[in-house]
Design a protein around this motif. Structure first.
Motif, short mmCIF file in Angstrom:
data_model
loop_
_atom_site.label_atom_id
_atom_site.label_comp_id
_atom_site.label_asym_id
_atom_site.label_seq_id
_atom_site.Cartn_x
_atom_site.Cartn_y
_atom_site.Cartn_z
N ARG A 83 1.69 11.36 -10.44
CA ARG A 83 0.86 12.56 -10.50
C ARG A 83 1.70 13.82 -10.56
NH1 ARG A 83 -4.28 11.52 -6.35
NH2 ARG A 83 -5.30 9.93 -7.67
N ALA A 113 2.58 1.73 -3.40
CA ALA A 113 1.64 2.21 -4.41
C ALA A 113 1.34 3.70 -4.19
CB ALA A 113 0.34 1.40 -4.35
N GLU A 114 1.20 4.12 -2.95
CA GLU A 114 0.95 5.53 -2.66
C GLU A 114 2.12 6.40 -3.12
OE1 GLU A 114 0.20 5.43 1.50
OE2 GLU A 114 -1.92 4.84 1.28
N ARG A 162 -6.47 -8.28 -5.78
CA ARG A 162 -7.09 -6.98 -6.05
C ARG A 162 -8.49 -7.16 -6.61
NH1 ARG A 162 -1.55 -4.10 -8.36
NH2 ARG A 162 -0.65 -3.87 -6.28
N GLN A 195 2.10 6.46 -6.97
CA GLN A 195 1.01 7.30 -7.46
C GLN A 195 1.35 8.78 -7.30
OE1 GLN A 195 -3.28 6.26 -6.91
NE2 GLN A 195 -3.28 8.03 -5.55
N ASN A 216 1.18 12.58 -14.84
CA ASN A 216 -0.27 12.61 -15.06
C ASN A 216 -0.98 12.90 -13.75
OD1 ASN A 216 -2.95 12.19 -15.64
ND2 ASN A 216 -2.71 10.07 -16.34
N ARG A 255 0.83 -1.20 0.00
CA ARG A 255 0.00 0.00 0.00
C ARG A 255 0.87 1.26 0.00
NH1 ARG A 255 -2.48 -0.86 4.39
NH2 ARG A 255 -1.23 0.51 5.69
N ALA A 303 -3.89 12.81 -12.92
CA ALA A 303 -5.05 11.96 -12.66
C ALA A 303 -4.67 10.50 -12.48
CB ALA A 303 -6.06 12.09 -13.79
N PHE A 304 -3.38 10.19 -12.45
CA PHE A 304 -2.94 8.79 -12.38
C PHE A 304 -3.38 8.14 -11.08
CE2 PHE A 304 0.07 5.53 -11.06
CZ PHE A 304 0.15 4.73 -12.20
N THR A 305 -3.86 6.89 -11.18
CA THR A 305 -4.21 6.10 -9.99
C THR A 305 -3.64 4.69 -10.13
OG1 THR A 305 -6.32 5.34 -10.91
CG2 THR A 305 -6.35 7.38 -9.60
N THR A 306 -3.36 4.08 -9.02
CA THR A 306 -2.93 2.68 -9.00
C THR A 306 -3.41 2.04 -7.71
OG1 THR A 306 -1.04 1.20 -9.32
CG2 THR A 306 -0.70 3.11 -7.88
N SER A 307 -3.55 0.74 -7.75
CA SER A 307 -4.06 0.01 -6.58
C SER A 307 -2.90 -0.46 -5.72
CB SER A 307 -4.89 -1.19 -7.01
OG SER A 307 -5.24 -1.98 -5.88
#
Length: 228
Positions: free
Chosen positions: A212, A204-205, A228, A208, A216, A201, A218-222
């Protein structure tokens, strides 16, 4: 008391693509290593995925649609056997290594649901050398592919993108991590499993935030792990 790395299950899939929601299994390996990294049990599947294997995927793992259809096991049967074999390992309390575990375990979960196979529920303990390596050696530069990480830890990987070769190499990388970072990884397998949930976690944070900031907004990831 035994260490988590004294006996390890190993697991890897080769597939038709990278999207876990739509990709299908083409080959799989579930095995077991002893404390020296020697293979003491192995199960291999070649699978007819029931769909065309894209040429891009064949270029990676070498399995064509024609070969899979001619020689491969029906997908529903193979998925049932893969799930059952992993369930036995987890039932024994054997940690199972999967490099980038969310890919393999999420895709297997979706395939199980696709074919009406009872999926693994909260599988574990799982050992993910990718997550662990990033946690214990956070600032090492360069990519963290299995091939490069194996090279870094002195593990042979002679047939990359073969499910068996990749699974076994990942298990040996996990054992190398346990030797090199003995103090940082001196946990029971189930505790290490839960630590990886937090580590993934956080990783990923961080990724991300970087994407960003640099590429980008608006980029997101899990950051969910291991499914998942």
């Amino acid at each position: 008391m035994s260490n988590w790395h004294d006996e390890l299950g190993v697991f890897d899939l080769e597939t038709t693509g990278i999207d876990v929601e739509t990709a299908r299994i083409v080959s799989a390996h579930v095995g077991r290593l002893d404390d020296s990294g020697r293979v003491v049990e192995r199960h291999d599947w070649l699978v007819d995925p029931g769909v065309e294997i894209p040429v891009e995927a064949t270029a990676v793992h070498g399995i064509t649609t024609e070969h899979a259809r001619t020689v491969g096991m029906p997908a529903a049967e193979a998925v049932g056997e893969i799930v059952a074999t992993l369930r036995i390992l987890f039932g024994r309390g054997t940690p199972v290594v999967a490099y980038n575990a969310p890919y393999d375990f999420t895709l297997l979960d979706r395939e199980a649901q696709r074919y009406g196979v009872a999926p693994l529920v909260a599988p574990g303990p799982i050992i993910d050398p990718l997550v662990i390596d990033k946690a214990v050696d956070k600032y090492r530069s360069g990519k963290r592919t299995l091939a490069l990480t194996a090279l870094f830890y002195g593990v042979d990987l002679t047939d990359a993108h073969d499910a068996g070769a990749d699974a076994i190499a990942a298990g040996r990388v996990a054992q190398a991590l346990a030797r090199v970072h003995a103090e940082a990884l001196a946990f029971p397998a189930i505790e290490l499993h839960h630590l990886q949930i937090s580590w993934c976690r956080e990783q990923a944070e961080d990724f991300q935030a970087y994407m960003r900031r640099e590429h980008n907004p608006a980029f997101t990831t899990s950051g969910l792990w291991p499914v998942r």
